[in-house]
Motif scaffolding. Structure first.
Motif, PDB file in Angstrom:
ATOM      1  N   TRP A  39       0.789  -1.232   0.000  1.00  0.00           N
ATOM      2  CA  TRP A  39       0.000   0.000   0.000  1.00  0.00           C
ATOM      3  C   TRP A  39       0.824   1.285   0.000  1.00  0.00           C
ATOM      4  O   TRP A  39       0.477   2.229  -0.710  1.00  0.00           O
ATOM      5  CB  TRP A  39      -0.983  -0.013   1.168  1.00  0.00           C
ATOM      6  N   TYR A  42       1.753   2.403  -3.720  1.00  0.00           N
ATOM      7  CA  TYR A  42       0.789   2.726  -4.768  1.00  0.00           C
ATOM      8  C   TYR A  42       0.826   4.223  -5.073  1.00  0.00           C
ATOM      9  O   TYR A  42       1.341   5.026  -4.286  1.00  0.00           O
ATOM     10  CB  TYR A  42      -0.622   2.315  -4.348  1.00  0.00           C
ATOM     11  N   TYR A  43       0.235   4.610  -6.196  1.00  0.00           N
ATOM     12  CA  TYR A  43       0.296   6.010  -6.605  1.00  0.00           C
ATOM     13  C   TYR A  43      -0.421   6.913  -5.602  1.00  0.00           C
ATOM     14  O   TYR A  43      -1.329   6.509  -4.879  1.00  0.00           O
ATOM     15  CB  TYR A  43      -0.256   6.206  -8.015  1.00  0.00           C
ATOM     16  N   LEU A  46      -4.371   7.363  -5.073  1.00  0.00           N
ATOM     17  CA  LEU A  46      -5.211   6.174  -5.025  1.00  0.00           C
ATOM     18  C   LEU A  46      -6.235   6.248  -3.892  1.00  0.00           C
ATOM     19  O   LEU A  46      -5.908   6.539  -2.749  1.00  0.00           O
ATOM     20  CB  LEU A  46      -4.348   4.925  -4.833  1.00  0.00           C
ATOM     21  N   THR A  47      -7.472   5.971  -4.232  1.00  0.00           N
ATOM     22  CA  THR A  47      -8.517   5.778  -3.238  1.00  0.00           C
ATOM     23  C   THR A  47      -9.148   4.413  -3.478  1.00  0.00           C
ATOM     24  O   THR A  47      -9.115   3.878  -4.595  1.00  0.00           O
ATOM     25  CB  THR A  47      -9.606   6.858  -3.320  1.00  0.00           C
ATOM     26  N   HIS A  71      -8.484   6.928   1.394  1.00  0.00           N
ATOM     27  CA  HIS A  71      -7.273   7.202   0.628  1.00  0.00           C
ATOM     28  C   HIS A  71      -6.212   6.149   0.947  1.00  0.00           C
ATOM     29  O   HIS A  71      -6.246   5.496   1.999  1.00  0.00           O
ATOM     30  CB  HIS A  71      -6.766   8.608   0.975  1.00  0.00           C
ATOM     31  N   ARG A  72      -5.252   6.020   0.047  1.00  0.00           N
ATOM     32  CA  ARG A  72      -4.146   5.079   0.232  1.00  0.00           C
ATOM     33  C   ARG A  72      -3.512   5.191   1.605  1.00  0.00           C
ATOM     34  O   ARG A  72      -3.269   4.173   2.291  1.00  0.00           O
ATOM     35  CB  ARG A  72      -3.086   5.336  -0.846  1.00  0.00           C
ATOM     36  N   SER A 177      -7.325   0.772 -12.333  1.00  0.00           N
ATOM     37  CA  SER A 177      -6.102   1.563 -12.178  1.00  0.00           C
ATOM     38  C   SER A 177      -5.725   2.258 -13.472  1.00  0.00           C
ATOM     39  O   SER A 177      -5.320   3.426 -13.471  1.00  0.00           O
ATOM     40  CB  SER A 177      -4.952   0.668 -11.704  1.00  0.00           C
ATOM     41  N   GLN A 180      -8.143   5.198 -13.927  1.00  0.00           N
ATOM     42  CA  GLN A 180      -7.916   6.242 -12.926  1.00  0.00           C
ATOM     43  C   GLN A 180      -6.614   6.995 -13.193  1.00  0.00           C
ATOM     44  O   GLN A 180      -6.575   8.234 -13.114  1.00  0.00           O
ATOM     45  CB  GLN A 180      -7.897   5.633 -11.522  1.00  0.00           C
TER      46      GLN A 180
END
Length: 359
Positions: A39, A42-43, A46-47, A71-72, A177, A180
């Motif tokens: 996690w 990740y970008y 990311l949500t 959110h991430r 992904s 998004q």
């Protein structure tokens, strides 16, 4: 120890909790210095695609407004708290413990030896491989790729749109992904989605309720994977903004290009287009390199298993695989059910071993 769990992400944490609840003694091994899985990598934007109320591991609800999409970084904090709670319950969690090989288990009697990068060895009668897939991105073979003069990266290496502002970008992929990331990049760049199949959009909130509400009340999330038939393409959840961006031309979609040519891609209709960046949002494969010498994987590197139990090595389990048992097997909301199933099966296996030893 009864079971060695390899991987400290959501699957490994769920496994450790299920093993504790089953009365077993797990040791969880995480290669990095924090027990939050992939996690943190990740970008940035990311949500989750599921609301907080449907994004929890067993015995710890996700905090805050249950209808928001976390959110991430909220997920990272949640997993860290979950790990601390497991530690208080008695789970032995070891960070900086990178597994390089698993040996043994052929007859299911002698157990397994787990070798770490620092030359440490651990042994246990059962093992759960829960190391996810983020570290093993799927990189499709594309003609001319070696001679492409632009930049190629996988979504695993993408963090934000800032470094790519003003550049011509093709995003390969038709999943959540891919869409998004392409939508985000289109704020500052010219972006085309290249897909083999048309993008299959699914309404995020049918009849005013999030799709995961309907998954829950209908029991879809718990259906055996073998009973679920899905049309081609990965469903992309959308409240309307992604489809609107495509209709308005802010974001384009074209059938997958056939090859690279210098600093160009050649589209299916034969036309050539200059491209600065190709971003591959093409998914991942199970990260199970430490099982290469065991004989538990097929030629493609996928585990030979039935509902998470190895079909070749008694006492070996897998967790967090896509469609392992249900449509939600590799998600925060679904991995706990698979973990409980696996813990029950491994406990029965260990009890059988003990009975044989006693006889």
């Amino acid at each position: 120890m009864d079971t060695i769990v390899i991987g400290g992400g959501q699957s490994g944490l769920a496994a450790a909790r299920a093993l504790l609840d089953a009365g077993l003694t797990p040791v969880l091994l995480e290669a990095t210095d924090q027990v939050t899985g992939s996690w943190p990598h990740y970008y940035d934007s990311l949500t989750l695609f599921s609301p907080a109320r449907y994004s929890s591991l067993p015995a710890m609800p996700f905090p805050g407004d249950p209808d928001r999409y976390p959110h991430r970084d909220e997920v990272v904090d949640y997993l860290a708290r979950y790990a601390r709670d497991l530690g208080r319950l008695g789970a032995d969690i070891r960070t900086g413990a990178r597994v390089v090989a698993v040996e043994g288990g052929e007859r299911g009697e002698e157990g397994y030896v787990v070798r770490l990068a620092d030359a440490t060895t651990l042994s246990a009668p059962s093992v759960i491989a829960a190391s996810g897939s983020f570290a093993n991105p799927n990189l499709p073979a594309l003609e001319g790729r070696a001679d492409f003069t632009g930049d190629i990266l996988h979504a695993a290496g993408y963090t934000s749109a800032t470094p790519y502002a003003g550049r011509r970008i093709v995003v390969v992929g038709a999943g959540n992904s891919a869409v998004q990331i392409a939508y985000e990049l289109a704020e500052t760049s010219a972006v085309t989605l290249a897909t083999r199949e048309p993008i299959r959009f699914v309404d995020q909130r049918p009849l005013g309720k999030d799709l995961h509400f309907w998954f829950s009340v209908t029991g879809f999330d718990r259906l055996p994977a073998r009973l679920v038939s899905t049309p081609p393409g990965v469903p992309v959840l959308d409240e309307g903004r992604y489809r609107r961006a495509l209709r308005q031309g802010r974001l384009k979609r074209r059938p997958m290009f056939t090859r690279f040519d210098g600093d160009h891609v050649v589209w299916a209709d034969g036309s050539r287009e200059h491209v600065d960046v190709v971003l591959l949002a093409t998914g991942y494969r199970p990260h199970l390199h430490y099982l290469d010498g065991l004989g538990a994987l097929d030629d493609s590197g996928y585990p030979r298993h039935t509902q998470g139990l190895s079909t070749t090595h008694p006492g070996l389990g897998f967790l967090g695989l896509e469609w392992q048992r249900t449509p939600s097997s590799n998600t925060l909301r679904g991995v706990g059910r698979d973990a409980r199933h696996l813990a029950r099966k491994l406990k029965a296996h260990l009890e059988t071993q003990h009975s044989r030893a006693g006889a």
